[in-house]
Write a protein that holds these residues in place. Structure first.
Motif, short mmCIF file in Angstrom:
data_model
loop_
_atom_site.label_atom_id
_atom_site.label_comp_id
_atom_site.label_asym_id
_atom_site.label_seq_id
_atom_site.Cartn_x
_atom_site.Cartn_y
_atom_site.Cartn_z
N LEU A 5 0.87 -1.19 0.00
CA LEU A 5 0.00 0.00 0.00
C LEU A 5 0.90 1.23 0.00
CD1 LEU A 5 -2.76 -0.08 2.75
CD2 LEU A 5 -2.92 -0.79 0.37
N TYR A 6 0.53 2.22 -0.77
CA TYR A 6 1.23 3.51 -0.69
C TYR A 6 0.21 4.55 -0.24
CZ TYR A 6 3.90 7.64 -2.27
OH TYR A 6 4.56 8.85 -2.32
N PRO A 7 0.17 4.82 1.07
CA PRO A 7 -0.83 5.75 1.59
C PRO A 7 -0.35 7.20 1.57
CG PRO A 7 0.38 4.79 3.40
CD PRO A 7 0.99 4.24 2.13
N GLY A 8 -1.28 8.12 1.45
CA GLY A 8 -0.93 9.53 1.51
C GLY A 8 -2.14 10.39 1.26
N THR A 9 -1.92 11.69 1.31
CA THR A 9 -3.02 12.63 1.07
C THR A 9 -3.16 12.91 -0.43
OG1 THR A 9 -2.41 13.61 3.20
CG2 THR A 9 -3.98 14.82 1.86
N PHE A 10 -2.05 12.99 -1.11
CA PHE A 10 -2.03 13.19 -2.58
C PHE A 10 -2.94 14.34 -3.01
CE2 PHE A 10 -1.28 8.61 -1.76
CZ PHE A 10 0.02 8.53 -2.22
N SER A 40 -6.41 15.25 8.72
CA SER A 40 -6.78 16.46 9.47
C SER A 40 -6.72 17.70 8.57
CB SER A 40 -5.83 16.62 10.66
OG SER A 40 -4.50 16.49 10.22
N LYS A 41 -6.03 17.54 7.40
CA LYS A 41 -5.93 18.68 6.49
C LYS A 41 -7.24 18.85 5.71
CE LYS A 41 -1.29 16.86 5.77
NZ LYS A 41 -0.43 16.11 4.87
N THR A 42 -7.54 20.10 5.31
CA THR A 42 -8.69 20.32 4.44
C THR A 42 -8.16 20.34 3.01
OG1 THR A 42 -9.58 21.73 6.14
CG2 THR A 42 -10.71 21.80 4.01
#
Ligand code: ADP
Length: 162
Positions: A5-10, A40-42
Motif C-alpha cells: 500500500l502507498y498511503p498519503g493525502t495526494f 486532518s488537512k482540508t
C-alpha cells in the motif's frame, strides 16, 4: 503475491509521488495507492478528484500493476483487509525522517507482520510536496514539469473558476 500500500493525502499527486509509485511497482506484484480520507488537512481536491488524478497519472506512464483506493480509519486495518505486507513511504530529506520513523514504528507495533518500506525519489523531486505545488500555482507560478498532465489541467481549471 506481494502487495504494497502507498498511503498519503495526494492533494494533488506530484511527480515525486509518481516516482515512488513507479519504483514500488517494480518491487511488488501489486501496489495500491491509497488516498487518506480522514486526514486532518482540508484538501484542495476532493477524494474522488485525487483518486482520478492518480489513476490518470499512472495510466500516462503505463504502469499495469497499480490500483487506486481510498481509506479512512486505522491504516494497518486497511492494509490487512487488502492483504498487503508492506507500506510504502517516500523519504525526501532528513526532515521527513523523524515523523516517518515514528509512524513506521507505531504501525509495526499495531501490525508486526506489515513492514514499512522507504523509497527515495530521483533527486530532482526531493524539494517537492503537494502544498508547495498548490501554493505556487495559486500565485500564478509554473508547475508543469512537476506534476502529471491531468493535475496541471485540473489546477488550471480550479484556479480559473475561483
Ligand atoms: P501525507 O499527508 O501522508 O504525508 P503526502 O501525500 O504528503 O501524504 O505524502 C505521501 C507520501 O509520499 C509520504 O511518505 C511523503 O513523504 C511522500 N512524498 C511526498 N512528496 C514526495 C516527493 N516529492 N518525493 C518522494 N516522496 C514524496
Amino acid at each position: 503475491m506481494k502487495i504494497a500500500l502507498y498511503p498519503g493525502t495526494f492533494d494533488p499527486i506530484t511527480k515525486g509521488h509518481l516516482d515512488i509509485i513507479e519504483r514500488a511497482s517494480h518491487l511488488f506484484d501489486k501496489v495500491i495507492v491509497t488516498v487518506a480520507v480522514n486526514s486532518s488537512k482540508t484538501p484542495m481536491f476532493t477524494t474522488e478528484e485525487r483518486m482520478e488524478l492518480i489513476r490518470s497519472a499512472v495510466k500516462e506512464i503505463k504502469l499495469k500493476n497499480v490500483s487506486v483506493d481510498a481509506f479512512s480509519g486505522l491504516l494497518v486495518n486497511f492494509a490487512r483487509k487488502k492483504k498487503a505486507s508492506a507500506l510504502i513511504r517516500g523519504l525526501r530529506a532528513v526532515s521527513d525522517f523523524e515523523y516517518e520513523f515514528q509512524m513506521a514504528l507505531m504501525n509495526r507495533k499495531q501490525a508486526p507482520t506489515i513492514t514499512t518500506v522507504f523509497l527515495m525519489p530521483h533527486e530532482k523531486y526531493t524539494y517537492l510536496n503537494s502544498s508547495i505545488i498548490r501554493e505556487v500555482s495559486r500565485l500564478g507560478g509554473d508547475v508543469k514539469d512537476l506534476v502529471p498532465t491531468a493535475v496541471q489541467k485540473l489546477l488550471d481549471q480550479k484556479l480559473k473558476t475561483r
